[in-house]
Design a protein around this motif. Structure first.
Motif, short mmCIF file in Angstrom:
data_model
loop_
_atom_site.label_atom_id
_atom_site.label_comp_id
_atom_site.label_asym_id
_atom_site.label_seq_id
_atom_site.Cartn_x
_atom_site.Cartn_y
_atom_site.Cartn_z
N ALA A 171 0.83 -1.20 0.00
CA ALA A 171 0.00 0.00 0.00
C ALA A 171 0.87 1.25 0.00
CB ALA A 171 -0.93 -0.01 1.21
N SER A 172 1.99 1.20 0.73
CA SER A 172 2.91 2.33 0.75
C SER A 172 3.48 2.59 -0.63
CB SER A 172 4.04 2.06 1.76
OG SER A 172 5.05 3.04 1.68
N THR A 173 3.83 1.52 -1.34
CA THR A 173 4.36 1.67 -2.69
C THR A 173 3.32 2.28 -3.62
OG1 THR A 173 5.81 -0.25 -2.41
CG2 THR A 173 5.32 0.43 -4.67
N ALA A 174 2.07 1.84 -3.47
CA ALA A 174 1.01 2.32 -4.35
C ALA A 174 0.66 3.78 -4.08
CB ALA A 174 -0.23 1.45 -4.18
N THR A 175 0.76 4.19 -2.82
CA THR A 175 0.33 5.55 -2.46
C THR A 175 1.47 6.57 -2.43
OG1 THR A 175 0.52 4.96 -0.11
CG2 THR A 175 -1.65 4.72 -1.14
N THR A 176 2.70 6.11 -2.19
CA THR A 176 3.83 7.04 -2.09
C THR A 176 4.89 6.81 -3.15
OG1 THR A 176 5.17 5.68 -0.58
CG2 THR A 176 3.48 7.09 0.41
N GLY A 177 4.63 5.86 -4.04
CA GLY A 177 5.62 5.55 -5.06
C GLY A 177 6.87 4.90 -4.50
N GLY A 178 6.75 4.31 -3.32
CA GLY A 178 7.90 3.65 -2.70
C GLY A 178 8.68 4.53 -1.74
N LEU A 179 8.33 5.84 -1.67
CA LEU A 179 9.08 6.75 -0.80
C LEU A 179 8.86 6.44 0.68
CD1 LEU A 179 8.49 10.16 -2.66
CD2 LEU A 179 10.51 8.68 -2.73
N GLY A 180 7.70 5.88 0.99
CA GLY A 180 7.41 5.56 2.39
C GLY A 180 7.89 4.19 2.82
N ASN A 181 8.44 3.43 1.89
CA ASN A 181 8.84 2.06 2.23
C ASN A 181 9.98 2.00 3.24
OD1 ASN A 181 6.95 1.49 0.29
ND2 ASN A 181 8.25 0.13 -0.90
N SER A 182 10.85 3.01 3.20
CA SER A 182 11.97 3.02 4.15
C SER A 182 11.46 3.19 5.58
CB SER A 182 12.95 4.14 3.81
OG SER A 182 12.31 5.41 3.86
N ILE A 183 10.35 3.94 5.72
CA ILE A 183 9.76 4.11 7.05
C ILE A 183 9.18 2.79 7.54
CG2 ILE A 183 7.96 5.30 8.36
CD1 ILE A 183 8.26 7.66 6.47
N VAL A 184 8.51 2.09 6.62
CA VAL A 184 7.95 0.78 6.97
C VAL A 184 9.07 -0.18 7.35
CG1 VAL A 184 6.62 -1.20 6.15
CG2 VAL A 184 5.96 1.11 5.45
N GLY A 185 10.15 -0.17 6.57
CA GLY A 185 11.29 -1.06 6.84
C GLY A 185 11.94 -0.76 8.18
N THR A 186 12.10 0.52 8.50
CA THR A 186 12.70 0.91 9.77
C THR A 186 11.81 0.49 10.94
OG1 THR A 186 13.81 2.80 8.74
CG2 THR A 186 13.57 2.84 11.14
N THR A 187 10.49 0.65 10.75
CA THR A 187 9.54 0.26 11.78
C THR A 187 9.61 -1.24 12.04
OG1 THR A 187 8.03 2.05 11.15
CG2 THR A 187 7.10 0.22 12.43
N GLU A 188 9.73 -2.03 10.97
CA GLU A 188 9.83 -3.48 11.11
C GLU A 188 11.09 -3.88 11.87
OE1 GLU A 188 7.69 -5.41 7.25
OE2 GLU A 188 9.50 -4.26 6.90
N THR A 189 12.21 -3.27 11.53
CA THR A 189 13.47 -3.59 12.21
C THR A 189 13.40 -3.24 13.68
OG1 THR A 189 14.73 -3.22 10.16
CG2 THR A 189 15.96 -3.19 12.23
N ALA A 190 12.85 -2.05 13.98
CA ALA A 190 12.70 -1.64 15.37
C ALA A 190 11.76 -2.58 16.11
CB ALA A 190 12.17 -0.20 15.43
N GLY A 191 10.68 -2.97 15.45
CA GLY A 191 9.73 -3.89 16.07
C GLY A 191 10.36 -5.23 16.39
N ALA A 192 11.18 -5.73 15.47
CA ALA A 192 11.86 -7.01 15.69
C ALA A 192 12.80 -6.92 16.88
CB ALA A 192 12.63 -7.41 14.44
N GLY A 193 13.55 -5.83 16.97
CA GLY A 193 14.48 -5.66 18.08
C GLY A 193 13.78 -5.53 19.42
N ILE A 194 12.73 -4.71 19.46
CA ILE A 194 12.00 -4.49 20.71
C ILE A 194 11.33 -5.77 21.18
CG2 ILE A 194 10.03 -3.29 21.74
CD1 ILE A 194 10.73 -0.90 19.91
N MET A 195 10.66 -6.47 20.26
CA MET A 195 9.96 -7.69 20.65
C MET A 195 10.94 -8.78 21.09
SD MET A 195 6.74 -7.37 20.69
CE MET A 195 6.43 -9.12 20.96
N THR A 196 12.11 -8.84 20.49
CA THR A 196 13.11 -9.84 20.88
C THR A 196 13.59 -9.58 22.30
OG1 THR A 196 13.86 -10.12 18.59
CG2 THR A 196 15.36 -10.82 20.34
N VAL A 197 13.90 -8.32 22.60
CA VAL A 197 14.35 -7.96 23.95
C VAL A 197 13.26 -8.23 24.98
CG1 VAL A 197 15.07 -6.04 25.44
CG2 VAL A 197 16.01 -6.25 23.14
N LEU A 198 12.02 -7.84 24.66
CA LEU A 198 10.91 -8.07 25.59
C LEU A 198 10.70 -9.56 25.84
CD1 LEU A 198 8.20 -5.49 24.40
CD2 LEU A 198 9.58 -5.40 26.48
#
Length: 203
Positions: free
Chosen positions: A135-162
């Motif tokens: 959906a990010s690619t369709a609506t932002t032309g891929g410009l928002g994908n880096s935000i999604v990717g960063t959020t995923e990496t942060a989520g993986a790190g936080i959930m692993t520690v928790l």
């Protein structure tokens, strides 16, 4: 008092497993690398059937894979290519990490729970974020994908520690995440499909 609670070790193992499985829904290799490092350094015990996770070869391999996976999600087209294989990979990784937390459970119940709870949790979160990225690619032309990717990496790190530090909170967060991803992930896919239909109608 808690020591007298029946099945407490299994309950805590389930909480840890669910938290780790949720983390693999964000990033496949980062949670495996963290568990491998923690067990290699003897910070956490490891089931003898999963001693390979605590080995140096696994630590090095998952470390390299973690770096490659994180960086790849910042490369256009490659991120979508990874999304096509991330869901089954997350399901496998989530199942393995969930199963690794049970030492005395029989083989069948161990892997049945791992596939349903661990694999299901990981696959749900992974597929949801794949929809959000599309959906990010369709609506932002891929410009928002880096935000999604960063959020995923942060989520993986936080959930692993928790999962390793406060497993009860990790399990609660995992359940909330699954619900949120199902709701917002479905909306993202519906918007994407709606946009594709409009594009076809215009052409």
């Amino acid at each position: 008092m808690l020591d007298n609670v029946p099945y407490l070790p299994y309950i805590l193992s389930a909480f840890i497993g669910i938290g780790l499985a949720a983390a693999t829904g964000f990033r496949v290799f980062l949670p495996m690398f963290a568990v491998s490092m923690a067990s290699y350094l003897h910070w956490i015990p490891m089931n003898e059937n999963f001693e390979w996770l605590a080995g140096l070869p696994t630590l090095i391999t998952t470390g390299i894979a973690t770096i490659a996976e994180i960086l790849a999600y910042y490369i256009p087209f490659i991120d979508h290519l990874l999304d096509t294989i991330s869901v089954p990979m997350a399901g496998v990784a989530g199942s393995v990490l969930f199963a690794s937390q049970f030492a005395d459970l029989g083989t069948f119940p161990q892997w049945a729970l791992a596939l349903i709870a661990g694999g299901g949790t990981a696959a749900t979160i992974s597929s949801g974020f794949a929809g959000i990225r599309a959906a990010s690619t369709a609506t932002t032309g891929g410009l928002g994908n880096s935000i999604v990717g960063t959020t995923e990496t942060a989520g993986a790190g936080i959930m692993t520690v928790l999962a390793m530090a406060v497993p009860i909170i990790a399990a609660i967060c995992a359940v909330i995440l699954v619900i949120l991803v199902i709701v917002f992930g479905r909306r993202a896919w519906r918007r994407l499909r709606g946009g594709n239909k409009d594009l076809v109608n215009h052409t």
